[in-house]
Design a protein around this motif. Structure first.
Motif, mmCIF file in Angstrom:
data_model
loop_
_atom_site.group_PDB
_atom_site.id
_atom_site.type_symbol
_atom_site.label_atom_id
_atom_site.label_comp_id
_atom_site.label_asym_id
_atom_site.label_seq_id
_atom_site.Cartn_x
_atom_site.Cartn_y
_atom_site.Cartn_z
ATOM 1 N N ILE A 52 -38.680 53.742 23.040
ATOM 2 C CA ILE A 52 -37.557 53.669 23.991
ATOM 3 C C ILE A 52 -36.563 54.797 23.725
ATOM 4 O O ILE A 52 -36.069 55.447 24.651
ATOM 5 C CB ILE A 52 -36.851 52.289 23.893
ATOM 6 N N THR A 53 -36.279 55.065 22.442
ATOM 7 C CA THR A 53 -35.257 56.074 22.122
ATOM 8 C C THR A 53 -35.675 57.474 22.587
ATOM 9 O O THR A 53 -34.838 58.361 22.650
ATOM 10 C CB THR A 53 -34.955 56.122 20.602
ATOM 11 N N ARG A 54 -36.957 57.658 22.875
ATOM 12 C CA ARG A 54 -37.423 58.974 23.341
ATOM 13 C C ARG A 54 -37.613 59.036 24.860
ATOM 14 O O ARG A 54 -38.002 60.067 25.397
ATOM 15 C CB ARG A 54 -38.736 59.335 22.637
ATOM 16 N N LEU A 55 -37.357 57.925 25.566
ATOM 17 C CA LEU A 55 -37.532 57.909 27.026
ATOM 18 C C LEU A 55 -36.492 58.782 27.710
ATOM 19 O O LEU A 55 -35.335 58.825 27.272
ATOM 20 C CB LEU A 55 -37.367 56.482 27.564
ATOM 21 N N PRO A 56 -36.857 59.443 28.809
ATOM 22 C CA PRO A 56 -35.860 60.244 29.532
ATOM 23 C C PRO A 56 -34.667 59.408 30.014
ATOM 24 O O PRO A 56 -33.534 59.872 29.973
ATOM 25 C CB PRO A 56 -36.640 60.827 30.717
ATOM 26 N N GLU A 57 -34.917 58.157 30.425
ATOM 27 C CA GLU A 57 -33.824 57.328 30.970
ATOM 28 C C GLU A 57 -32.896 56.778 29.885
ATOM 29 O O GLU A 57 -31.760 56.425 30.158
ATOM 30 C CB GLU A 57 -34.377 56.123 31.743
ATOM 31 N N TYR A 58 -33.406 56.639 28.654
ATOM 32 C CA TYR A 58 -32.606 55.992 27.595
ATOM 33 C C TYR A 58 -31.771 57.052 26.880
ATOM 34 O O TYR A 58 -32.173 57.653 25.885
ATOM 35 C CB TYR A 58 -33.507 55.227 26.618
ATOM 36 N N TYR A 59 -30.561 57.266 27.404
ATOM 37 C CA TYR A 59 -29.681 58.333 26.908
ATOM 38 C C TYR A 59 -28.980 58.019 25.580
ATOM 39 O O TYR A 59 -28.579 58.948 24.862
ATOM 40 C CB TYR A 59 -28.608 58.644 27.998
ATOM 41 N N ARG A 200 -23.765 52.024 37.568
ATOM 42 C CA ARG A 200 -24.762 50.977 37.401
ATOM 43 C C ARG A 200 -26.204 51.527 37.414
ATOM 44 O O ARG A 200 -27.047 51.082 36.632
ATOM 45 C CB ARG A 200 -24.537 49.942 38.520
ATOM 46 N N LYS A 201 -26.450 52.507 38.281
ATOM 47 C CA LYS A 201 -27.830 52.997 38.399
ATOM 48 C C LYS A 201 -28.325 53.608 37.098
ATOM 49 O O LYS A 201 -29.453 53.401 36.669
ATOM 50 C CB LYS A 201 -27.934 54.030 39.534
ATOM 51 N N ARG A 202 -27.431 54.375 36.483
ATOM 52 C CA ARG A 202 -27.807 55.030 35.237
ATOM 53 C C ARG A 202 -28.032 54.000 34.124
ATOM 54 O O ARG A 202 -28.951 54.122 33.309
ATOM 55 C CB ARG A 202 -26.694 55.995 34.831
ATOM 56 N N LEU A 203 -27.164 52.978 34.105
ATOM 57 C CA LEU A 203 -27.300 51.924 33.097
ATOM 58 C C LEU A 203 -28.600 51.155 33.278
ATOM 59 O O LEU A 203 -29.354 50.934 32.326
ATOM 60 C CB LEU A 203 -26.112 50.954 33.186
ATOM 61 N N VAL A 204 -28.860 50.736 34.515
ATOM 62 C CA VAL A 204 -30.047 49.911 34.751
ATOM 63 C C VAL A 204 -31.315 50.702 34.451
ATOM 64 O O VAL A 204 -32.257 50.192 33.834
ATOM 65 C CB VAL A 204 -30.053 49.330 36.184
ATOM 66 N N ALA A 205 -31.328 51.995 34.830
ATOM 67 C CA ALA A 205 -32.516 52.818 34.562
ATOM 68 C C ALA A 205 -32.811 52.898 33.064
ATOM 69 O O ALA A 205 -33.973 52.921 32.648
ATOM 70 C CB ALA A 205 -32.321 54.219 35.146
ATOM 71 N N ALA A 206 -31.749 52.908 32.237
ATOM 72 C CA ALA A 206 -31.945 53.015 30.788
ATOM 73 C C ALA A 206 -32.634 51.771 30.229
ATOM 74 O O ALA A 206 -33.230 51.819 29.145
ATOM 75 C CB ALA A 206 -30.603 53.232 30.089
ATOM 76 N N TYR A 207 -32.528 50.656 30.956
ATOM 77 C CA TYR A 207 -33.114 49.397 30.485
ATOM 78 C C TYR A 207 -34.278 48.938 31.365
ATOM 79 O O TYR A 207 -34.778 47.819 31.210
ATOM 80 C CB TYR A 207 -32.033 48.304 30.397
ATOM 81 N N ASP A 208 -34.688 49.781 32.303
ATOM 82 C CA ASP A 208 -35.836 49.460 33.157
ATOM 83 C C ASP A 208 -36.538 50.769 33.491
ATOM 84 O O ASP A 208 -36.548 51.211 34.625
ATOM 85 C CB ASP A 208 -35.354 48.734 34.419
ATOM 86 N N ASP A 209 -37.129 51.377 32.478
ATOM 87 C CA ASP A 209 -37.689 52.718 32.600
ATOM 88 C C ASP A 209 -38.976 52.726 33.404
ATOM 89 O O ASP A 209 -39.680 51.726 33.492
ATOM 90 C CB ASP A 209 -37.938 53.275 31.192
ATOM 91 N N ALA A 210 -39.270 53.906 33.943
ATOM 92 C CA ALA A 210 -40.443 54.066 34.813
ATOM 93 C C ALA A 210 -41.752 53.852 34.057
ATOM 94 O O ALA A 210 -42.722 53.342 34.618
ATOM 95 C CB ALA A 210 -40.420 55.459 35.447
ATOM 96 N N ALA A 211 -41.781 54.199 32.761
ATOM 97 C CA ALA A 211 -43.027 54.065 31.991
ATOM 98 C C ALA A 211 -43.317 52.608 31.618
ATOM 99 O O ALA A 211 -44.420 52.290 31.171
ATOM 100 C CB ALA A 211 -42.955 54.919 30.739
ATOM 101 N N ALA A 239 -42.187 38.529 34.053
ATOM 102 C CA ALA A 239 -41.865 39.926 34.340
ATOM 103 C C ALA A 239 -40.518 40.286 33.728
ATOM 104 O O ALA A 239 -39.610 39.455 33.640
ATOM 105 C CB ALA A 239 -41.830 40.157 35.857
ATOM 106 N N HIS A 240 -40.420 41.542 33.312
ATOM 107 C CA HIS A 240 -39.177 42.090 32.762
ATOM 108 C C HIS A 240 -38.131 42.270 33.864
ATOM 109 O O HIS A 240 -38.446 42.779 34.936
ATOM 110 C CB HIS A 240 -39.501 43.448 32.128
ATOM 111 N N ARG A 241 -36.896 41.854 33.608
ATOM 112 C CA ARG A 241 -35.786 42.109 34.526
ATOM 113 C C ARG A 241 -34.613 42.685 33.740
ATOM 114 O O ARG A 241 -34.276 42.166 32.675
ATOM 115 C CB ARG A 241 -35.301 40.823 35.188
ATOM 116 N N ALA A 242 -34.005 43.737 34.275
ATOM 117 C CA ALA A 242 -32.776 44.271 33.689
ATOM 118 C C ALA A 242 -31.735 44.351 34.794
ATOM 119 O O ALA A 242 -32.032 44.827 35.895
ATOM 120 C CB ALA A 242 -33.017 45.657 33.099
#
Ligand code: AVJ
Length: 320
Positions: A52-59, A200-211, A239-242
């Motif tokens: 997760i720490t290396r994901l593009p969305e997880y800043y 919100r979009k940036r936050l949610v993406a960090a916890y619901d990544d595309a991969a 299912a995962h929900r963020a």
């Protein structure tokens, strides 16, 4: 029925449930259903978190590391030579070097529940900083802690990066910060990482990544229940929900039941309605002002504040 009994408990309390089993029974009996996020970090969960720490969305990891890289020395500018750095939940101690290379830290006390993570980190840091006195402590930092005797007059500097403080509801965060203040003593300091409120979009993406890595991390709790506790669960039925809870200023992670179903764990059964969720994590987001206020309730005052240019994340130096 299968009940996992931890080895350390097997002799004196043969019939006592493991922490994890008890937490599952408590959390799944509650309304709404919950499971505590500290159980994410088994071997597989720790690997997934690293991913997760290396994901593009997880800043957060990238941004905090950048702040410590640029501002580590100025955060420690008023710290006395020969200070002791005490890290809460040190894991791989990956960010610690950004404070140690400044040279005024003489001793390092990493605290973690994982003896292997502590041993690996100690070996690496002793190799990189030959004069550093490394004294690992195997413990849960939310429990009762006692520091090893510090060198005479050494100032104790706590280090709590990663915005792990965000996992605690504000009232519990105050309690934890107060206990850290007590542990670190009269001239104590705390370097703490805090994730900031943002769109919100940036936050949610960090916890619901595309991969789907965060989804796997969340669902791993169910995998762990099945493996360690012999639970009967259809993991594909979840299912995962963020989501971002704007009232409470927190990201929430849930496991949503895709249909009506039953879980069996530690001799008990729990029924879930379609769409019902198990709430697995909160990650509170702050403004620097709001966090300083919260820390103030726990007896800390903010001495320095370092952020990135986009104000995504903050690292603060707090003083008692
Ligand atoms: C390590 C607790 C700070 O809340 O951002 C990452 C954990 N959960 N993705 C966080 C986590 C989902 C992380 N902390």
């Amino acid at each position: 029925m299968s009940i996992a009994v931890r080895r350390s408990e097997a002799v004196p309390h043969a019939h006592r449930l493991s922490d994890f089993a008890q937490a599952c029974l408590d959390g799944l009996s509650a309304t709404p259903k919950t499971l505590p996020c500290r159980f994410f970090y088994d071997a597989r969960g720790s690997d997934l978190f690293e991913e997760i720490t290396r994901l593009p969305e997880y800043y957060p990891t990238r941004v905090e590391t950048g702040i410590l890289d640029r501002c580590g020395s100025s955060l420690l500018a008023d710290v006395r030579d020969g200070a002791t750095l005490v890290e809460f939940g040190s894991g791989s101690s990956a960010k610690t070097e950004l404070l140690l290379r400044d040279g005024r830290i003489a001793a390092y006390v990493p605290i973690d529940v994982s003896p292997t993570a502590l041993a690996d980190a100690a070996t690496r840091l002793r190799g990189r900083f030959p004069g550093l006195d490394v004294q690992p402590l195997v413990a849960d930092f939310t429990g009762d802690l006692r520091l090893p005797p510090l060198r005479r007059g050494s100032q104790a500097i706590g280090f709590f990066p990663g915005s792990t403080i965000g996992n605690f509801p504000p009232v519990e965060a105050v309690t934890l910060l107060r206990r850290m203040a007590d542990l670190l003593g009269p001239n104590g300091r705390l370097v703490i990482g805090v994730d900031l409120q943002k769109d919100r979009k940036r936050l949610v993406a960090a916890y619901d990544d595309a991969a789907g890595t965060t989804a796997a991390f969340n669902l791993n709790l169910l995998v762990r229940m099945r493996r360690e506790l012999g639970a009967r669960i259809d993991i594909d039925g979840f299912a995962h929900r963020a989501l971002y809870n704007e009232t409470a200023n927190r990201i929430e992670m849930h496991l949503a039941s895709l249909r009506a179903q039953r879980i069996e764990v530690a001799g008990e059964t729990f029924d879930l309605d379609p769409g019902e969720t198990i709430h697995t994590e909160n990650s509170y987001k702050y403004t620097p002002e709001r966090f300083a206020e919260l820390a103030g309730v726990a007896g800390w005052s903010m001495q320095r504040l370092a952020t990135d240019d986009d104000r995504l994340f903050a690292v603060m130096l707090l003083a008692t």
